[in-house]
Scaffold this motif. Sequence first.
Motif, PDB file in Angstrom:
ATOM      1  N   PHE A 128       1.000  -1.167   0.036  1.00  0.00           N
ATOM      2  CA  PHE A 128       0.243   0.060  -0.059  1.00  0.00           C
ATOM      3  C   PHE A 128       0.983   1.454  -0.089  1.00  0.00           C
ATOM      4  O   PHE A 128       0.707   2.190  -0.884  1.00  0.00           O
ATOM      5  N   GLY A 129       1.761   1.248   0.703  1.00  0.00           N
ATOM      6  CA  GLY A 129       2.813   2.591   1.145  1.00  0.00           C
ATOM      7  C   GLY A 129       2.975   2.640   2.574  1.00  0.00           C
ATOM      8  O   GLY A 129       3.771   2.000   3.103  1.00  0.00           O
ATOM      9  N   VAL A 130       2.421   3.598   3.165  1.00  0.00           N
ATOM     10  CA  VAL A 130       2.388   3.712   4.523  1.00  0.00           C
ATOM     11  C   VAL A 130       1.191   3.283   5.557  1.00  0.00           C
ATOM     12  O   VAL A 130       0.200   3.829   4.858  1.00  0.00           O
ATOM     13  N   ILE A 131       1.601   2.714   6.331  1.00  0.00           N
ATOM     14  CA  ILE A 131       0.357   1.877   7.028  1.00  0.00           C
ATOM     15  C   ILE A 131       0.553   2.785   8.596  1.00  0.00           C
ATOM     16  O   ILE A 131       1.405   2.513   9.148  1.00  0.00           O
ATOM     17  N   LEU A 132      -0.489   3.224   8.744  1.00  0.00           N
ATOM     18  CA  LEU A 132      -0.986   3.862  10.276  1.00  0.00           C
ATOM     19  C   LEU A 132      -1.440   2.697  11.076  1.00  0.00           C
ATOM     20  O   LEU A 132      -2.682   2.387  10.637  1.00  0.00           O
ATOM     21  N   ILE A 133      -0.692   2.253  12.091  1.00  0.00           N
ATOM     22  CA  ILE A 133      -1.407   1.422  13.292  1.00  0.00           C
ATOM     23  C   ILE A 133      -1.798   2.353  14.560  1.00  0.00           C
ATOM     24  O   ILE A 133      -0.800   2.820  14.945  1.00  0.00           O
ATOM     25  N   ILE A 134      -2.939   2.071  14.781  1.00  0.00           N
ATOM     26  CA  ILE A 134      -3.412   2.748  16.049  1.00  0.00           C
ATOM     27  C   ILE A 134      -3.731   1.541  16.913  1.00  0.00           C
ATOM     28  O   ILE A 134      -4.618   0.875  16.796  1.00  0.00           O
ATOM     29  N   GLY A 135      -2.692   1.398  17.927  1.00  0.00           N
ATOM     30  CA  GLY A 135      -2.789   0.468  18.760  1.00  0.00           C
ATOM     31  C   GLY A 135      -3.664   0.435  20.102  1.00  0.00           C
ATOM     32  O   GLY A 135      -4.002   1.385  20.474  1.00  0.00           O
ATOM     33  N   PRO A 136      -3.521  -0.834  20.649  1.00  0.00           N
ATOM     34  CA  PRO A 136      -4.427  -0.851  21.964  1.00  0.00           C
ATOM     35  C   PRO A 136      -3.489  -0.669  23.008  1.00  0.00           C
ATOM     36  O   PRO A 136      -2.262  -0.984  22.977  1.00  0.00           O
ATOM     37  N   GLY A 137      -4.334  -0.489  24.336  1.00  0.00           N
ATOM     38  CA  GLY A 137      -3.467  -0.547  25.432  1.00  0.00           C
ATOM     39  C   GLY A 137      -3.277  -1.912  26.213  1.00  0.00           C
ATOM     40  O   GLY A 137      -2.633  -1.988  26.995  1.00  0.00           O
ATOM     41  N   ASN A 138      -4.111  -2.708  25.802  1.00  0.00           N
ATOM     42  CA  ASN A 138      -4.398  -3.981  26.969  1.00  0.00           C
ATOM     43  C   ASN A 138      -3.224  -5.157  26.158  1.00  0.00           C
ATOM     44  O   ASN A 138      -2.901  -5.482  27.299  1.00  0.00           O
ATOM     45  N   TYR A 139      -2.867  -5.111  25.105  1.00  0.00           N
ATOM     46  CA  TYR A 139      -1.970  -6.136  24.856  1.00  0.00           C
ATOM     47  C   TYR A 139      -0.881  -5.132  23.661  1.00  0.00           C
ATOM     48  O   TYR A 139      -1.108  -5.213  22.535  1.00  0.00           O
ATOM     49  N   PRO A 140      -0.238  -4.245  24.434  1.00  0.00           N
ATOM     50  CA  PRO A 140       0.657  -3.361  23.392  1.00  0.00           C
ATOM     51  C   PRO A 140       1.667  -3.734  22.738  1.00  0.00           C
ATOM     52  O   PRO A 140       2.273  -2.980  21.725  1.00  0.00           O
ATOM     53  N   LEU A 141       2.134  -5.122  22.984  1.00  0.00           N
ATOM     54  CA  LEU A 141       3.116  -5.628  22.201  1.00  0.00           C
ATOM     55  C   LEU A 141       2.804  -6.681  21.009  1.00  0.00           C
ATOM     56  O   LEU A 141       3.246  -6.519  20.077  1.00  0.00           O
ATOM     57  N   PHE A 142       1.892  -7.632  21.460  1.00  0.00           N
ATOM     58  CA  PHE A 142       1.432  -8.546  20.546  1.00  0.00           C
ATOM     59  C   PHE A 142       0.485  -7.996  19.448  1.00  0.00           C
ATOM     60  O   PHE A 142       1.028  -8.233  18.200  1.00  0.00           O
ATOM     61  N   LEU A 143      -0.534  -7.334  19.658  1.00  0.00           N
ATOM     62  CA  LEU A 143      -1.658  -6.961  18.718  1.00  0.00           C
ATOM     63  C   LEU A 143      -0.714  -5.863  17.821  1.00  0.00           C
ATOM     64  O   LEU A 143      -0.846  -6.345  16.654  1.00  0.00           O
ATOM     65  N   PRO A 144      -0.516  -4.969  18.122  1.00  0.00           N
ATOM     66  CA  PRO A 144       0.280  -3.949  17.007  1.00  0.00           C
ATOM     67  C   PRO A 144       1.562  -4.501  16.588  1.00  0.00           C
ATOM     68  O   PRO A 144       1.802  -4.295  15.143  1.00  0.00           O
ATOM     69  N   GLY A 145       2.275  -5.396  17.203  1.00  0.00           N
ATOM     70  CA  GLY A 145       3.543  -5.820  16.867  1.00  0.00           C
ATOM     71  C   GLY A 145       3.276  -6.853  15.603  1.00  0.00           C
ATOM     72  O   GLY A 145       4.208  -6.799  14.539  1.00  0.00           O
ATOM     73  N   VAL A 146       2.489  -7.934  15.524  1.00  0.00           N
ATOM     74  CA  VAL A 146       2.195  -8.534  14.435  1.00  0.00           C
ATOM     75  C   VAL A 146       1.757  -7.884  13.332  1.00  0.00           C
ATOM     76  O   VAL A 146       2.279  -7.923  12.029  1.00  0.00           O
ATOM     77  N   GLN A 147       0.914  -6.921  13.411  1.00  0.00           N
ATOM     78  CA  GLN A 147       0.502  -6.016  12.361  1.00  0.00           C
ATOM     79  C   GLN A 147       1.623  -5.359  11.704  1.00  0.00           C
ATOM     80  O   GLN A 147       1.849  -5.096  10.786  1.00  0.00           O
ATOM     81  N   LEU A 148       2.586  -4.831  12.606  1.00  0.00           N
ATOM     82  CA  LEU A 148       3.839  -3.914  12.205  1.00  0.00           C
ATOM     83  C   LEU A 148       4.708  -4.944  11.243  1.00  0.00           C
ATOM     84  O   LEU A 148       5.031  -4.585  10.392  1.00  0.00           O
ATOM     85  N   ILE A 149       5.070  -5.955  11.730  1.00  0.00           N
ATOM     86  CA  ILE A 149       5.873  -7.068  11.232  1.00  0.00           C
ATOM     87  C   ILE A 149       5.362  -7.427   9.942  1.00  0.00           C
ATOM     88  O   ILE A 149       6.107  -7.412   8.759  1.00  0.00           O
ATOM     89  N   GLN A 150       4.077  -7.746   9.902  1.00  0.00           N
ATOM     90  CA  GLN A 150       3.421  -8.059   8.533  1.00  0.00           C
ATOM     91  C   GLN A 150       3.349  -6.951   7.566  1.00  0.00           C
ATOM     92  O   GLN A 150       3.570  -7.095   6.313  1.00  0.00           O
ATOM     93  N   ALA A 151       3.177  -5.679   8.121  1.00  0.00           N
ATOM     94  CA  ALA A 151       3.081  -4.612   6.953  1.00  0.00           C
ATOM     95  C   ALA A 151       4.614  -4.405   6.588  1.00  0.00           C
ATOM     96  O   ALA A 151       4.845  -4.176   5.178  1.00  0.00           O
ATOM     97  N   LEU A 152       5.539  -4.527   7.406  1.00  0.00           N
ATOM     98  CA  LEU A 152       6.987  -4.412   6.733  1.00  0.00           C
ATOM     99  C   LEU A 152       7.356  -5.492   5.788  1.00  0.00           C
ATOM    100  O   LEU A 152       7.773  -5.218   4.642  1.00  0.00           O
TER     101      LEU A 152
END
Length: 506
Positions: A128-152
């Motif tokens: 796509f280009g640049v992905i904005l990930i707006i993460g949660p506070g309850n699982y701040p490592l796993f939930l946005p982390g997987v999204q981040l690595i997959q996006a890269l």
Amino acid sequence: MNRVTEKSMLHKSLQLSGVDLELIPSAMRMARAAQRDWAIKPIARRLVPVAELRRLISENAMALAAASAGSRQRPTAESLTAEVIPLAEACRFLVRNTGSLLKTRRLGSRSLPLWLWGVRREIRRDAFGVILIIGPGNYPLFLPGVQLIQALVAGNAVMLKPGVGGTPAAAALINLIVRAGFDPGLVWLLPESVEAARCAIAAGPDKVLFTGNAGTGEKILQQLAPSLIPATLELSGSDAVVVRADADLDLVTKALVFGFRLNGGATCMAPKRVFVDRRIATELEGRLAKALSPEGSYRLSAELASRLGPCLDRALESGMHFIAGSHHPEEELMGPVVLGGATPDAPILQEDLFAPIVVLVTVADDAEAVLRANDCRFALGASIFSRNHAVARRMAERLNAGVVTINDLIVPTADAHAPFGGRKRSGFGVTRGAEGLLELTAPKVITLTRGRMRPAFDLPHPGDGALFEAYIGVAHGRGLAGRIRSLINFLKSLMNRSKLKAQSGL
């Protein structure tokens, strides 16, 4: 100032102080520049730092877990199992499967319609280009982390806005990502504030991934709408648990207690609505009351008590009763809270209760259980407990939810191989697994037409209607005799068209 120095200073300002929102547009421009170079690299090259990241996660597992658990005052061991291990598994999944999932796919010519004869087709998956990930506070490592690595891996750059208290975990992960060999310009850590998310959206990302409650999801979609920016939303849950008459009540009780206590009840897939067969409802209530005795209860925060108190008061006034937990006039709320005596139309069953609160509803049979479970604004997950696996699987097919677990609760949903997402007010789109990776790319179809024949470019002829009608009969008609008649008409129309073309000198 050269570009490398500028980028370094900008990273320091955004990722360490995290306060200057005016830098976000500049960060977006730099992310786009880095992404253009990154996206053209072969997939195998993009996977090299992922393999190294997996090793770094292993070597720094306790530090990552502590960074996530510390801000939430949760046990480090809980974060280790619920976040760090699944994150490492996600890296392994990507290393093993990305090449086959994102490779260019060529369509064969066997199914090619006659009017596309000579056309060759292929389907690419573009970042796509640049992905904005707006993460949660309850699982701040796993939930946005997987999204981040997959996006890269998919070839994108990422801007990550953590949830409240999520900055330490996000910063620790990004540090490992850069150490693993990713270009620092591909990953930007934003402040936690709501205003940071607004500024990032205004800067024009190419896609947004948001994990949070449904109300905030609505506001994000409103901001995205004028620019038609696509989004994947993982929103609130009010998960149903169906307990059939043949269920193992020891297992059910352990599962529900686990769901109440996991992450202090701050889990989107925690059980909220339990539909139990009336033949075992009293026994289950007794088991839960014993398992959640007052000695094991704990005081919920004043903020939760203030927010949930009126809802609980209305529930009690309607005839419900406490099976576990309590609510006192001085606003003291003891949890986990289990309510019994609910009717199927109780308003509390439609609430987004992000807290350790669950409501038991007695049902007559399986059909009513499915009906009541589906009668909710939210449809994130559901669980079924039964000794009859065949019946449970058939029930799972009828439940309207993004994921259904049988004889288990929450744990299987952390599988990096499987997609995760909700329906209704629980959001749309998925993250994780093959489907989550594909959602971070846009399909592009490329066709190549061989030869010089382009009949579609010719001027229309009087007999074209009969020709096309006959073709439809040949290709899609009913029965062999009908297709043969259409073939004869098609050949006649084609001969007439050739004669008219010859007579006109074209």
